[in-house]
Scaffold this motif. Structure first.
Motif, short mmCIF file in Angstrom:
data_model
loop_
_atom_site.label_atom_id
_atom_site.label_comp_id
_atom_site.label_asym_id
_atom_site.label_seq_id
_atom_site.Cartn_x
_atom_site.Cartn_y
_atom_site.Cartn_z
N UNK A 52 0.72 -0.89 0.19
CA UNK A 52 0.27 0.00 0.26
C UNK A 52 1.42 1.24 0.23
N UNK A 53 2.17 1.80 0.42
CA UNK A 53 3.15 2.78 0.59
C UNK A 53 4.29 2.53 0.01
N UNK A 54 4.46 1.15 -1.00
CA UNK A 54 4.81 1.20 -1.84
C UNK A 54 5.56 2.51 -2.35
N UNK A 175 -0.22 -7.14 -4.35
CA UNK A 175 -2.12 -7.41 -3.75
C UNK A 175 -2.54 -5.74 -3.26
N UNK A 176 -1.18 -5.74 -1.80
CA UNK A 176 -1.69 -4.78 -1.40
C UNK A 176 -1.66 -3.26 -1.85
N UNK A 177 -1.09 -2.90 -2.76
CA UNK A 177 -0.86 -1.72 -3.96
C UNK A 177 -1.51 -1.51 -4.56
N UNK A 178 -2.47 -2.75 -5.21
CA UNK A 178 -3.07 -2.62 -6.50
C UNK A 178 -4.35 -2.88 -5.55
N UNK A 179 -4.56 -3.76 -5.01
CA UNK A 179 -5.99 -3.54 -3.40
C UNK A 179 -5.57 -2.30 -3.08
#
Length: 231
Positions: A52-54, A175-179
């Motif tokens: 999510x924070x990438x 998954x975290x980034x694109x979700x």
């Protein structure tokens, strides 16, 4: 820098991301298997939230590349490398000194029962266990040690180690980034504001198999390990 407020922070992946960013994330992933003390740290949820924070993580560490895909790939690749190195150290530790762990007394950071669980998991699934263990908390910490103890072929271990690390890192981080982007664009939901719920869900999903086995699985035959130690 993020302040440490309570022991709950130790289970919150966002705390580590804000505390040490890129380098602390890599250290935690390495420590899970390389130092054998990271089984209580947030592995799966840390990768998901890191995704999510990438872009922010890479920008603050190296400067943004201008591409969200490339930034996320750099993070996932770096995490994969840290995971691979950690597992290799765990494997060689198992080869050299692993059997003595069965005689070691439990401490706050080391529980012998986890070693037995990893041993049973490895015997049941064979070489595939190295790949599968990546997605199971606690088990992934001790599986490389068990692989070393049973003298798994080092080339096969390296192959499965690389495959498992890449699958685990890329799946969870991407998954975290694109979700996060998907939920914002289509549902108006910012996953950054739902991190506590996300962490709970990830912990439940990843630990339920381990809990189920612990509660309902057959009890370990500890005598066979004692016989192994005495050989």
């Amino acid at each position: 820098m993020e302040d440490f407020n309570s022991w709950k922070d130790l289970l919150n992946p966002e705390f580590y991301i804000k505390l040490g960013g890129f380098w602390l994330i890599l250290f935690i992933i390495f420590a899970e298997t390389g130092l054998f003390v990271g089984f209580f740290l947030p592995g799966d949820s840390l990768l998901f939230v890191s995704g999510i924070y990438a872009v922010d993580i890479i920008r603050e560490t190296f400067g943004s590349t201008g591409s969200e895909l490339l930034d996320t790939t750099i993070l996932a690749s770096s995490v994969s490398l840290a995971a691979i190195i950690g597992n290799e150290i765990g494997y060689y530790f198992g080869v050299k000194t692993g059997p003595t762990l069965y005689k070691r007394q439990d401490t706050m950071l080391f529980k012998k029962k986890y070693l037995y669980q990893a041993h049973d998991f490895f015997e049941k699934h064979g070489a595939l266990a190295v790949i599968m263990a990546r997605f199971l908390p606690v088990v992934r910490t001790f599986t490389p040690i068990v692989a070393g103890i049973v003298k798994m072929d080092k080339k096969e271990f390296l192959r499965d180690n690389i495959i498992g690390a890449i699958l685990w890192s890329f799946l969870l981080i991407f998954a975290g980034h694109y979700l996060d982007k998907l939920f914002i664009q289509h549902f108006g939901i910012d996953l950054k504001k739902k991190l506590e719920l996300i962490i709970i869900v990830i912990v439940l999903v990843t630990t339920l198999p381990v809990i189920f086995k612990f509660l309902f699985g057959k009890k370990n035959d500890f005598s066979k390990y004692e016989n192994h130690d005495s050989e």
